[in-house]
Design an enzyme around this catalytic site. Structure first.
Site, mmCIF file in Angstrom:
data_model
loop_
_atom_site.group_PDB
_atom_site.id
_atom_site.type_symbol
_atom_site.label_atom_id
_atom_site.label_comp_id
_atom_site.label_asym_id
_atom_site.label_seq_id
_atom_site.Cartn_x
_atom_site.Cartn_y
_atom_site.Cartn_z
ATOM 1 N N TYR A 1 -9.746 -10.580 -7.295
ATOM 2 C CA TYR A 1 -9.432 -9.429 -8.140
ATOM 3 C C TYR A 1 -8.249 -9.700 -9.064
ATOM 4 C CZ TYR A 1 -12.963 -6.588 -6.014
ATOM 5 O OH TYR A 1 -14.204 -6.092 -5.633
ATOM 6 N N ARG B 1 -9.743 -11.355 -11.982
ATOM 7 C CA ARG B 1 -10.435 -10.392 -12.837
ATOM 8 C C ARG B 1 -9.430 -9.561 -13.636
ATOM 9 N NH1 ARG B 1 -14.957 -7.169 -9.634
ATOM 10 N NH2 ARG B 1 -15.308 -6.423 -11.765
ATOM 11 N N HIS C 1 -16.215 3.704 -10.710
ATOM 12 C CA HIS C 1 -15.847 2.731 -9.678
ATOM 13 C C HIS C 1 -14.362 2.405 -9.678
ATOM 14 C CE1 HIS C 1 -20.307 1.284 -9.863
ATOM 15 N NE2 HIS C 1 -20.166 2.439 -9.245
ATOM 16 N N CYS D 1 -4.220 7.116 4.065
ATOM 17 C CA CYS D 1 -3.028 7.069 3.212
ATOM 18 C C CYS D 1 -3.449 7.335 1.778
ATOM 19 C CB CYS D 1 -2.344 5.713 3.320
ATOM 20 S SG CYS D 1 -0.883 5.548 2.253
ATOM 21 N N CYS E 1 2.171 -1.202 1.474
ATOM 22 C CA CYS E 1 2.149 0.131 0.894
ATOM 23 C C CYS E 1 3.542 0.748 1.008
ATOM 24 C CB CYS E 1 1.128 1.001 1.612
ATOM 25 S SG CYS E 1 1.173 2.742 1.117
ATOM 26 N N CYS F 1 3.028 4.427 3.536
ATOM 27 C CA CYS F 1 2.780 4.384 4.985
ATOM 28 C C CYS F 1 3.456 3.178 5.647
ATOM 29 C CB CYS F 1 1.286 4.386 5.271
ATOM 30 S SG CYS F 1 0.427 2.856 4.854
#
Length: 298
Positions: free
Chosen positions: A72, A75, A126, A140, A189, A192
């Site tokens: 990713y 991309r 998406h 979360c 994150c 959380c």
């Protein structure tokens, strides 16, 4: 199978366009391909000898978040190196001219957004490569919009390298062994504190945003949809695949497909008053929409 009369007539399409008020568009990877982005579907849909869609799952991320993130991150980098094409700008211009136009896109590359498509008339089915959320979703609720950091974090710097023309990026060479990226080197994150930050896209086996789907259904049901533009998509991923027929009102709705080939499935679905234009969406859309948007100035 007999195709409708004037199915590829631009003058006939222009007449229908000028008669149409409520217009829906469903866009797929073929629109982004016109900007130079790979589709990762069909022939060539491999990434380092992995089927690209196999990397787009929660299980793949849980098994090896570093490797999935490299895919990713690459991309993201590629999307940042290209520009919206004239097809994106034509759709954005149509939205500016027609408040009753709604665009649904399966693309996650942010090119619609960069083309200044009005947000109120755009639904990214998406998600976006440039939204970041938590791996503990939906428990979360953390989300960070429009994160364009490239690389996303130091551990993913290999995905942001550029090479000279004619040479292969080591990241893309299956024979080049990649160093394993442990989860500990990926950002946690901030809310959380236990989840890993992940791309804000919808993976296979994950639900689409229910509020967004409800909004789309409400828009379709509000009144007759005069025209549906199906652009650069083979219409195999649901629910996007069903929206054209879902919006069709018998005898009133024209479904207009713009794609690189006229496949058997599309032929079967065509009715009188439908259109199919074969070619590059970046070339065709400005021509098709010109009676409404006039000449594009980009």
């Amino acid at each position: 199978m007999v195709l409708p009369n004037d199915y590829n007539s631009i003058p006939a399409f222009h007449k229908k366009l000028l008669e149409s008020k409520r217009i829906l568009a469903v866009c797929g990877a073929g629109l982004s391909a016109a900007s130079g982005l790979p589709t990762f579907r069909g022939a060539g849909g491999l990434w380092r000898n992995h089927i690209a869609t196999d990397l787009a799952t929660p299980d793949a991320f849980e098994d090896d978040p570093g490797f999935v993130w490299l895919f990713y991150a690459y991309r993201r980098h590629m999307a940042l190196t290209v520009k919206p094409n004239l097809g994106h700008y034509a759709l954005a211009a149509l939205a500016e001219k027609n408040p009753d136009f709604l665009c649904l896109s399966q693309n996650v590359d942010n090119l619609h957004v960069r083309a200044k498509h009005p947000p109120s008339q755009l639904r990214l089915l998406h998600g976006s490569l440039f939204d970041i959320k938590c791996s503990n979703t939906p428990k979360c609720k953390y989300i960070k919009r429009n994160n364009t950091a490239d690389p996303f974090c130091p551990a993913l710097s290999a995905a942001s390298e550029d090479v000279e023309p004619g040479k292969t990026l080591p990241l893309l060479d299956p024979k080049h062994e990649l160093a394993h990226i442990p989860a500990s080197e990926l950002p946690k994150c901030p809310e959380c504190k236990t989840g890993i930050q992940r791309p804000g896209v919808v993976w296979f086996y994950e639900p689409l945003d229910e509020d967004m789907l409800d909004e789309i259904e409400a828009w379709i049901n509000e009144d007759v949809v005069d025209m549906v533009l199906v652009i650069g998509t083979s219409s195999v991923v649901h629910p996007a695949a069903g929206y054209a027929e879902r919006a069709r009102t018998k005898g009133k709705t024209s479904i207009v497909t713009v794609n690189m080939e006229l496949d058997t499935q599309s032929k079967r679905k065509m009715r009188e008053g439908d259109f199919f234009f074969i070619g590059d969406a970046a070339v065709l859309l400005p021509q098709l929409l010109e009676p409404v948007i006039r000449k594009l100035e980009v």
